[in-house]
Motif scaffolding. Structure first.
Motif, PDB file in Angstrom:
ATOM      1  N   TRP A   2      20.162 -25.328  35.885  1.00 45.32           N
ATOM      2  CA  TRP A   2      21.567 -25.026  35.595  1.00 45.32           C
ATOM      3  C   TRP A   2      21.701 -23.716  34.854  1.00 45.32           C
ATOM      4  O   TRP A   2      22.709 -23.029  34.970  1.00 45.32           O
ATOM      5  CB  TRP A   2      22.241 -26.169  34.835  1.00 45.32           C
ATOM      6  N   MET A   3      20.671 -23.336  34.082  1.00 48.30           N
ATOM      7  CA  MET A   3      20.739 -22.069  33.352  1.00 48.30           C
ATOM      8  C   MET A   3      20.712 -20.891  34.319  1.00 48.30           C
ATOM      9  O   MET A   3      21.479 -19.943  34.174  1.00 48.30           O
ATOM     10  CB  MET A   3      19.576 -21.978  32.367  1.00 48.30           C
ATOM     11  N   ALA A   4      19.828 -20.964  35.303  1.00 53.71           N
ATOM     12  CA  ALA A   4      19.750 -19.908  36.298  1.00 53.71           C
ATOM     13  C   ALA A   4      21.042 -19.862  37.106  1.00 53.71           C
ATOM     14  O   ALA A   4      21.541 -18.783  37.442  1.00 53.71           O
ATOM     15  CB  ALA A   4      18.547 -20.141  37.206  1.00 53.71           C
ATOM     16  N   TYR A   5      21.591 -21.033  37.398  1.00 49.56           N
ATOM     17  CA  TYR A   5      22.847 -21.106  38.139  1.00 49.56           C
ATOM     18  C   TYR A   5      23.975 -20.447  37.342  1.00 49.56           C
ATOM     19  O   TYR A   5      24.785 -19.702  37.889  1.00 49.56           O
ATOM     20  CB  TYR A   5      23.168 -22.569  38.441  1.00 49.56           C
ATOM     21  N   ALA A   6      24.023 -20.685  36.037  1.00 50.75           N
ATOM     22  CA  ALA A   6      25.050 -20.083  35.182  1.00 50.75           C
ATOM     23  C   ALA A   6      24.926 -18.556  35.175  1.00 50.75           C
ATOM     24  O   ALA A   6      25.935 -17.843  35.232  1.00 50.75           O
ATOM     25  CB  ALA A   6      24.945 -20.630  33.767  1.00 50.75           C
ATOM     26  N   LEU A   7      23.703 -18.052  35.133  1.00 50.25           N
ATOM     27  CA  LEU A   7      23.512 -16.596  35.168  1.00 50.25           C
ATOM     28  C   LEU A   7      23.921 -16.014  36.514  1.00 50.25           C
ATOM     29  O   LEU A   7      24.546 -14.954  36.569  1.00 50.25           O
ATOM     30  CB  LEU A   7      22.055 -16.243  34.874  1.00 50.25           C
ATOM     31  N   LEU A   8      23.577 -16.697  37.594  1.00 48.58           N
ATOM     32  CA  LEU A   8      23.977 -16.187  38.910  1.00 48.58           C
ATOM     33  C   LEU A   8      25.489 -16.158  39.064  1.00 48.58           C
ATOM     34  O   LEU A   8      26.033 -15.245  39.673  1.00 48.58           O
ATOM     35  CB  LEU A   8      23.366 -17.043  40.021  1.00 48.58           C
ATOM     36  N   LYS A   9      26.169 -17.166  38.523  1.00 52.82           N
ATOM     37  CA  LYS A   9      27.631 -17.173  38.578  1.00 52.82           C
ATOM     38  C   LYS A   9      28.196 -15.955  37.851  1.00 52.82           C
ATOM     39  O   LYS A   9      29.204 -15.394  38.260  1.00 52.82           O
ATOM     40  CB  LYS A   9      28.206 -18.458  37.972  1.00 52.82           C
ATOM     41  N   GLU A  10      27.556 -15.542  36.774  1.00 53.01           N
ATOM     42  CA  GLU A  10      27.987 -14.352  36.039  1.00 53.01           C
ATOM     43  C   GLU A  10      27.723 -13.067  36.834  1.00 53.01           C
ATOM     44  O   GLU A  10      28.421 -12.077  36.670  1.00 53.01           O
ATOM     45  CB  GLU A  10      27.278 -14.262  34.690  1.00 53.01           C
ATOM     46  N   LEU A  11      26.695 -13.092  37.692  1.00 53.41           N
ATOM     47  CA  LEU A  11      26.333 -11.903  38.461  1.00 53.41           C
ATOM     48  C   LEU A  11      27.106 -11.787  39.768  1.00 53.41           C
ATOM     49  O   LEU A  11      26.931 -10.819  40.497  1.00 53.41           O
ATOM     50  CB  LEU A  11      24.826 -11.918  38.765  1.00 53.41           C
ATOM     51  N   GLU A  12      27.953 -12.759  40.064  1.00 56.44           N
ATOM     52  CA  GLU A  12      28.723 -12.723  41.307  1.00 56.44           C
ATOM     53  C   GLU A  12      29.582 -11.474  41.425  1.00 56.44           C
ATOM     54  O   GLU A  12      29.770 -10.946  42.510  1.00 56.44           O
ATOM     55  CB  GLU A  12      29.638 -13.950  41.407  1.00 56.44           C
ATOM     56  N   GLY A  13      30.104 -11.012  40.323  1.00 59.29           N
ATOM     57  CA  GLY A  13      30.986  -9.852  40.334  1.00 59.29           C
ATOM     58  C   GLY A  13      30.277  -8.531  40.510  1.00 59.29           C
ATOM     59  O   GLY A  13      30.911  -7.501  40.658  1.00 59.29           O
ATOM     60  N   GLY A  14      28.968  -8.522  40.461  1.00 63.03           N
ATOM     61  CA  GLY A  14      28.213  -7.282  40.608  1.00 63.03           C
ATOM     62  C   GLY A  14      27.227  -7.095  39.473  1.00 63.03           C
ATOM     63  O   GLY A  14      26.962  -8.001  38.692  1.00 63.03           O
ATOM     64  N   ARG A  15      26.695  -5.916  39.377  1.00 59.01           N
ATOM     65  CA  ARG A  15      25.684  -5.579  38.370  1.00 59.01           C
ATOM     66  C   ARG A  15      26.254  -5.722  36.962  1.00 59.01           C
ATOM     67  O   ARG A  15      27.362  -5.295  36.687  1.00 59.01           O
ATOM     68  CB  ARG A  15      25.238  -4.150  38.597  1.00 59.01           C
ATOM     69  N   ASP A  33      15.909 -15.856  28.167  1.00 59.66           N
ATOM     70  CA  ASP A  33      14.757 -15.148  28.722  1.00 59.66           C
ATOM     71  C   ASP A  33      14.101 -15.958  29.842  1.00 59.66           C
ATOM     72  O   ASP A  33      13.687 -15.409  30.857  1.00 59.66           O
ATOM     73  CB  ASP A  33      13.734 -14.845  27.631  1.00 59.66           C
ATOM     74  N   TRP A  34      14.007 -17.266  29.649  1.00 58.70           N
ATOM     75  CA  TRP A  34      13.408 -18.143  30.654  1.00 58.70           C
ATOM     76  C   TRP A  34      14.234 -18.125  31.937  1.00 58.70           C
ATOM     77  O   TRP A  34      13.695 -18.066  33.038  1.00 58.70           O
ATOM     78  CB  TRP A  34      13.296 -19.565  30.112  1.00 58.70           C
ATOM     79  N   ALA A  35      15.543 -18.180  31.805  1.00 57.00           N
ATOM     80  CA  ALA A  35      16.426 -18.183  32.980  1.00 57.00           C
ATOM     81  C   ALA A  35      16.334 -16.850  33.726  1.00 57.00           C
ATOM     82  O   ALA A  35      16.262 -16.836  34.961  1.00 57.00           O
ATOM     83  CB  ALA A  35      17.863 -18.467  32.564  1.00 57.00           C
ATOM     84  N   VAL A  36      16.308 -15.748  33.010  1.00 60.41           N
ATOM     85  CA  VAL A  36      16.194 -14.434  33.647  1.00 60.41           C
ATOM     86  C   VAL A  36      14.847 -14.315  34.354  1.00 60.41           C
ATOM     87  O   VAL A  36      14.775 -13.864  35.501  1.00 60.41           O
ATOM     88  CB  VAL A  36      16.381 -13.296  32.614  1.00 60.41           C
ATOM     89  N   THR A  37      13.783 -14.744  33.698  1.00 60.82           N
ATOM     90  CA  THR A  37      12.458 -14.696  34.308  1.00 60.82           C
ATOM     91  C   THR A  37      12.407 -15.549  35.567  1.00 60.82           C
ATOM     92  O   THR A  37      11.822 -15.153  36.569  1.00 60.82           O
ATOM     93  CB  THR A  37      11.386 -15.178  33.304  1.00 60.82           C
ATOM     94  N   GLY A  38      13.042 -16.713  35.528  1.00 62.33           N
ATOM     95  CA  GLY A  38      13.093 -17.570  36.705  1.00 62.33           C
ATOM     96  C   GLY A  38      13.813 -16.915  37.861  1.00 62.33           C
ATOM     97  O   GLY A  38      13.355 -16.956  39.006  1.00 62.33           O
ATOM     98  N   LEU A  39      14.954 -16.287  37.590  1.00 58.40           N
ATOM     99  CA  LEU A  39      15.703 -15.600  38.639  1.00 58.40           C
ATOM    100  C   LEU A  39      14.898 -14.450  39.242  1.00 58.40           C
ATOM    101  O   LEU A  39      14.887 -14.254  40.460  1.00 58.40           O
ATOM    102  CB  LEU A  39      17.023 -15.060  38.092  1.00 58.40           C
ATOM    103  N   LEU A  40      14.229 -13.693  38.373  1.00 55.74           N
ATOM    104  CA  LEU A  40      13.438 -12.568  38.848  1.00 55.74           C
ATOM    105  C   LEU A  40      12.237 -13.033  39.661  1.00 55.74           C
ATOM    106  O   LEU A  40      11.926 -12.463  40.707  1.00 55.74           O
ATOM    107  CB  LEU A  40      12.980 -11.707  37.671  1.00 55.74           C
ATOM    108  N   SER A  41      11.562 -14.079  39.209  1.00 56.09           N
ATOM    109  CA  SER A  41      10.366 -14.544  39.921  1.00 56.09           C
ATOM    110  C   SER A  41      10.706 -15.218  41.238  1.00 56.09           C
ATOM    111  O   SER A  41       9.917 -15.179  42.174  1.00 56.09           O
ATOM    112  CB  SER A  41       9.539 -15.480  39.036  1.00 56.09           C
ATOM    113  N   MET A  42      11.884 -15.831  41.350  1.00 57.16           N
ATOM    114  CA  MET A  42      12.299 -16.447  42.612  1.00 57.16           C
ATOM    115  C   MET A  42      12.926 -15.434  43.566  1.00 57.16           C
ATOM    116  O   MET A  42      13.224 -15.762  44.707  1.00 57.16           O
ATOM    117  CB  MET A  42      13.299 -17.572  42.351  1.00 57.16           C
TER     118      MET A  42
END
Length: 88
Positions: A2-15, A33-42
């Motif tokens: 859910w943390m990674a999902y929350a970050l992706l929802k924030e990135l929907e609008g762009g950089r 940091d864990w959520a960002v690392t997860g998004l980057l590694s996936m």
């Protein structure tokens, strides 16, 4: 997830600047940091450094993952039912 999902929802609008994301999401310290690392590694997001600022940007894989949801197999009842009933 859910943390990674929350970050992706924030990135929907762009950089977005990483510093802005830290303030706008309900994630703190190592959870962020864990959520960002997860998004980057996936491969769901990528890090861009421009003018001394760090930005996160959603990739095409991130858009696809966001459109199907974090657990697309949950709607099919993965691992349950008569076929998979007591196999483990």
């Amino acid at each position: 997830m859910w943390m990674a999902y929350a970050l992706l929802k924030e990135l929907e609008g762009g950089r977005r600047k990483t510093s802005e994301l830290r303030q706008s999401t309900p994630l703190y310290g190592t959870a962020f940091d864990w959520a960002v690392t997860g998004l980057l590694s996936m491969g769901l997001a990528k890090r861009v450094i421009e003018g001394g600022e760090e930005y996160l940007e959603m990739t095409d894989a991130g858009r696809s993952w966001l459109s199907t949801g974090p657990w697309p197999w949950a709607q099919w009842g993965y691992g349950w039912g008569p076929r998979h009933g007591r196999c483990w």
